[in-house]
Design an enzyme around this catalytic site. Structure first.
Site, PDB file in Angstrom:
ATOM      1  N   GLU A  97      -6.703   5.129   7.878  1.00  0.00           N
ATOM      2  CA  GLU A  97      -6.446   6.529   7.523  1.00  0.00           C
ATOM      3  C   GLU A  97      -7.660   7.149   6.839  1.00  0.00           C
ATOM      4  OE1 GLU A  97      -2.763   5.695   5.549  1.00  0.00           O
ATOM      5  OE2 GLU A  97      -1.815   5.353   7.494  1.00  0.00           O
ATOM      6  N   ASN A 120       0.866  -1.183   0.000  1.00  0.00           N
ATOM      7  CA  ASN A 120       0.000   0.000   0.000  1.00  0.00           C
ATOM      8  C   ASN A 120       0.902   1.231   0.000  1.00  0.00           C
ATOM      9  OD1 ASN A 120      -1.806   2.047   0.516  1.00  0.00           O
ATOM     10  ND2 ASN A 120      -2.290   1.405   2.609  1.00  0.00           N
ATOM     11  N   TRP A 121       0.992   1.846  -1.171  1.00  0.00           N
ATOM     12  CA  TRP A 121       1.925   2.978  -1.294  1.00  0.00           C
ATOM     13  C   TRP A 121       1.380   4.256  -0.671  1.00  0.00           C
ATOM     14  CZ3 TRP A 121       3.907   2.692  -7.098  1.00  0.00           C
ATOM     15  CH2 TRP A 121       4.527   1.453  -7.307  1.00  0.00           C
ATOM     16  N   LYS A 122       0.108   4.288  -0.376  1.00  0.00           N
ATOM     17  CA  LYS A 122      -0.550   5.490   0.178  1.00  0.00           C
ATOM     18  C   LYS A 122      -0.308   6.683  -0.766  1.00  0.00           C
ATOM     19  CE  LYS A 122      -0.095   3.436   4.710  1.00  0.00           C
ATOM     20  NZ  LYS A 122      -0.045   3.607   6.146  1.00  0.00           N
ATOM     21  N   SER A 173       3.485  -1.813  10.283  1.00  0.00           N
ATOM     22  CA  SER A 173       4.943  -1.846  10.497  1.00  0.00           C
ATOM     23  C   SER A 173       5.587  -3.173  10.111  1.00  0.00           C
ATOM     24  CB  SER A 173       5.272  -1.506  11.962  1.00  0.00           C
ATOM     25  OG  SER A 173       4.812  -0.220  12.279  1.00  0.00           O
ATOM     26  N   GLY A 189       2.633   2.435  10.938  1.00  0.00           N
ATOM     27  CA  GLY A 189       3.647   3.490  10.844  1.00  0.00           C
ATOM     28  C   GLY A 189       4.363   3.774  12.152  1.00  0.00           C
ATOM     29  N   HIS A 196      -9.468   1.605   5.041  1.00  0.00           N
ATOM     30  CA  HIS A 196      -8.186   1.755   5.741  1.00  0.00           C
ATOM     31  C   HIS A 196      -8.390   2.739   6.900  1.00  0.00           C
ATOM     32  CE1 HIS A 196      -4.053   2.842   6.619  1.00  0.00           C
ATOM     33  NE2 HIS A 196      -3.691   1.745   5.996  1.00  0.00           N
ATOM     34  N   GLU A 205      -5.419  -4.551  10.816  1.00  0.00           N
ATOM     35  CA  GLU A 205      -4.383  -3.539  10.984  1.00  0.00           C
ATOM     36  C   GLU A 205      -4.663  -2.760  12.262  1.00  0.00           C
ATOM     37  OE1 GLU A 205      -2.355  -2.499   7.020  1.00  0.00           O
ATOM     38  OE2 GLU A 205      -4.021  -1.136   7.300  1.00  0.00           O
TER      39      GLU A 205
HETATM   40  P1  PGA Z   1       2.971   0.548   7.592  1.00  0.00           P
HETATM   41  O1  PGA Z   1       1.507   0.768   6.951  1.00  0.00           O
HETATM   42  O2  PGA Z   1       3.493  -0.764   7.082  1.00  0.00           O
HETATM   43  O3  PGA Z   1       3.771   1.725   7.118  1.00  0.00           O
HETATM   44  O4  PGA Z   1       2.792   0.531   9.075  1.00  0.00           O
HETATM   45  C1  PGA Z   1       0.620  -0.319   6.828  1.00  0.00           C
HETATM   46  C2  PGA Z   1      -0.706   0.167   6.320  1.00  0.00           C
HETATM   47  O5  PGA Z   1      -1.151   1.245   6.715  1.00  0.00           O
HETATM   48  O6  PGA Z   1      -1.354  -0.515   5.489  1.00  0.00           O
END
Ligand code: PGA
Length: 263
Positions: A107, A12-14, A217, A178, A105, A172
């Site tokens: 976010e 997931n590149w966001k 992470s 993160g 997600h 998640e």
């Molecule tokens: P991360 O993100 O690996 O940077 O913690 C995972 C995600 O949000 O899908």
């Protein structure tokens, strides 16, 4: 398409790779996977920002190799078309060669106020368009510390998955995203058991088994240990998917772990 018996490594590149970086990253990942293909039951998926999907798809199409990563998007809108400024429908993603879509997600839940009900509408739209939804669920730190994780997961599964859901669930924990912090094996095993016990309430009376991934992470260093956890079908990777080497290291570690102890 049978998705239940596969293992997944999904990047997931966001909103983090500018155009040229994204194209280069997709090319490096693809070329490496072509040279040393993982076993066919390991599915790799990259989820770039919308703006890169078309060009990356065209580049991937040149390769025509089964080991090429599949293409995923990071969201879609529930309606098929209409006056929805700034939104992208599931069918528009299909037009670009996308086959997976991340939905709900944390976010998006946090920054866009997405509710379980809204996510369920997106799941319906994605499924109707032929996409495989990857639905994210997970508790916040306070919910975990107050012992409410299981009820949060139950609410999210009940609220955001459709009846007869045919997709992937990514667990998640919000506190792991993160942060460099990951749950212990024991904690992750407990949460996976909870999720697998809750999922049948959203399924039809058949034996479809929803693949459940872990995200938060993830690095190559923990990948073998993660893939040895019972009931874990893959990983959703954020930061470590932004460099070809670290993403490929995760795919290699998954391959080694699954080849030495097939489950
Ligand atoms: P991360 O993100 O690996 O940077 O913690 C995972 C995600 O949000 O899908």
């Amino acid at each position: 398409m049978s998705i239940a018996s596969n293992k997944y490594v999904i990047g997931n590149w966001k909103m983090q790779a500018r155009h040229d970086h994204g194209l280069k990253l997709a090319r490096e990942v693809t070329e490496n996977l072509e040279q040393a293909p993982p076993p066919p039951f390991i599915k790799t998926v990259i989820c770039p920002p919308y703006t890169q999907l078309s060009e990356i798809h065209k580049n991937l199409a040149h390769h025509e190799s089964p080991s090429c990563p599949a293409l995923g998007a990071q969201d879609c809108y529930p309606a098929p078309s209409g006056p929805f400024t700034g939104d992208i429908s599931a069918k528009m993603l299909v037009d670009l060669g996308v086959t997976y879509v991340i939905l709900g997600h944390s976010e998006r839940r946090q920054n866009h106020g997405e509710t379980d009900a809204a996510i369920r509408q997106k799941v319906k739209a994605a499924t109707a368009a032929g996409l495989i939804p990857i639905v994210c669920i997970g508790e916040h730190l306070a919910e975990r510390n107050e012992g409410r994780a299981a009820s949060v997961l139950a609410r999210q599964i009940e609220g955001s998955l459709t009846r007869g859901f045919r997709g992937i669930v990514a667990y998640e924990p919000v506190w792991a995203i993160g942060s460099g912090i990951t749950p212990s094996r024991e904690e992750l095993q407990r949460k996976l058991n909870v999720i697998h016990a809750l999922l049948p309430m959203r399924l039809m009376v058949d034996d479809f088994r929803v693949p459940v991934l872990y995200g938060g992470s993830v690095t190559a260093a923990q990948t073998s240990s993660l893939f040895s956890i019972k009931g874990l079908d893959g990983v959703l990777v954020g930061s470590a998917s932004l460099e070809a080497k670290s993403f490929l290291d995760i795919i290699r570690a998954a391959t080694e772990s699954l080849s030495s102890s097939p489950s």
